[in-house]
Design a protein around this motif. Structure first.
Motif, mmCIF file in Angstrom:
data_model
loop_
_atom_site.group_PDB
_atom_site.id
_atom_site.type_symbol
_atom_site.label_atom_id
_atom_site.label_comp_id
_atom_site.label_asym_id
_atom_site.label_seq_id
_atom_site.Cartn_x
_atom_site.Cartn_y
_atom_site.Cartn_z
ATOM 1 N N PRO A 24 2.509 -9.126 -33.749
ATOM 2 C CA PRO A 24 1.705 -9.159 -32.517
ATOM 3 C C PRO A 24 2.329 -8.374 -31.363
ATOM 4 C CG PRO A 24 1.869 -11.350 -33.464
ATOM 5 C CD PRO A 24 2.782 -10.468 -34.257
ATOM 6 N N GLU A 25 3.652 -8.375 -31.284
ATOM 7 C CA GLU A 25 4.301 -7.646 -30.186
ATOM 8 C C GLU A 25 4.171 -6.126 -30.327
ATOM 9 O OE1 GLU A 25 7.624 -8.783 -33.116
ATOM 10 O OE2 GLU A 25 5.883 -9.787 -32.241
ATOM 11 N N ASP A 26 3.837 -5.631 -31.515
ATOM 12 C CA ASP A 26 3.648 -4.193 -31.740
ATOM 13 C C ASP A 26 2.187 -3.777 -31.709
ATOM 14 O OD1 ASP A 26 6.378 -3.921 -32.063
ATOM 15 O OD2 ASP A 26 6.291 -4.108 -34.245
ATOM 16 N N LEU A 27 1.289 -4.724 -31.740
ATOM 17 C CA LEU A 27 -0.138 -4.419 -31.847
ATOM 18 C C LEU A 27 -0.627 -3.540 -30.699
ATOM 19 C CD1 LEU A 27 -2.739 -4.791 -33.415
ATOM 20 C CD2 LEU A 27 -3.122 -6.914 -32.144
#
Length: 67
Positions: A24-27
């Protein structure tokens, strides 16, 4: 007419389809990259090709042995 490309919809679905974990932190960064790629590709994708165009041959490497 083609549907509008939505990178926010595409990125997680494409990652899941190929089994690529997308934290999620890279999305957000991935969605941003796809948005830039879509803008760059838009003029090319808008170029109409004639229906009778012949596709280029597909390169298939051999095993290196002489026949």
């Amino acid at each position: 007419m083609a549907e509008a490309f939505d990178p926010a919809e595409y990125a997680p679905v494409a990652a899941a389809a190929i089994g690529l974990p997308l934290p999620p932190e890279d999305l957000g960064a991935v969605i941003g990259a796809f948005a830039v790629l879509a803008r760059v590709a838009a003029p090319l994708m808008a170029f109409a090709l004639p229906e009778d165009i012949v596709a280029a041959a597909v390169f298939t490497p051999d095993d290196g042995s002489a026949s």
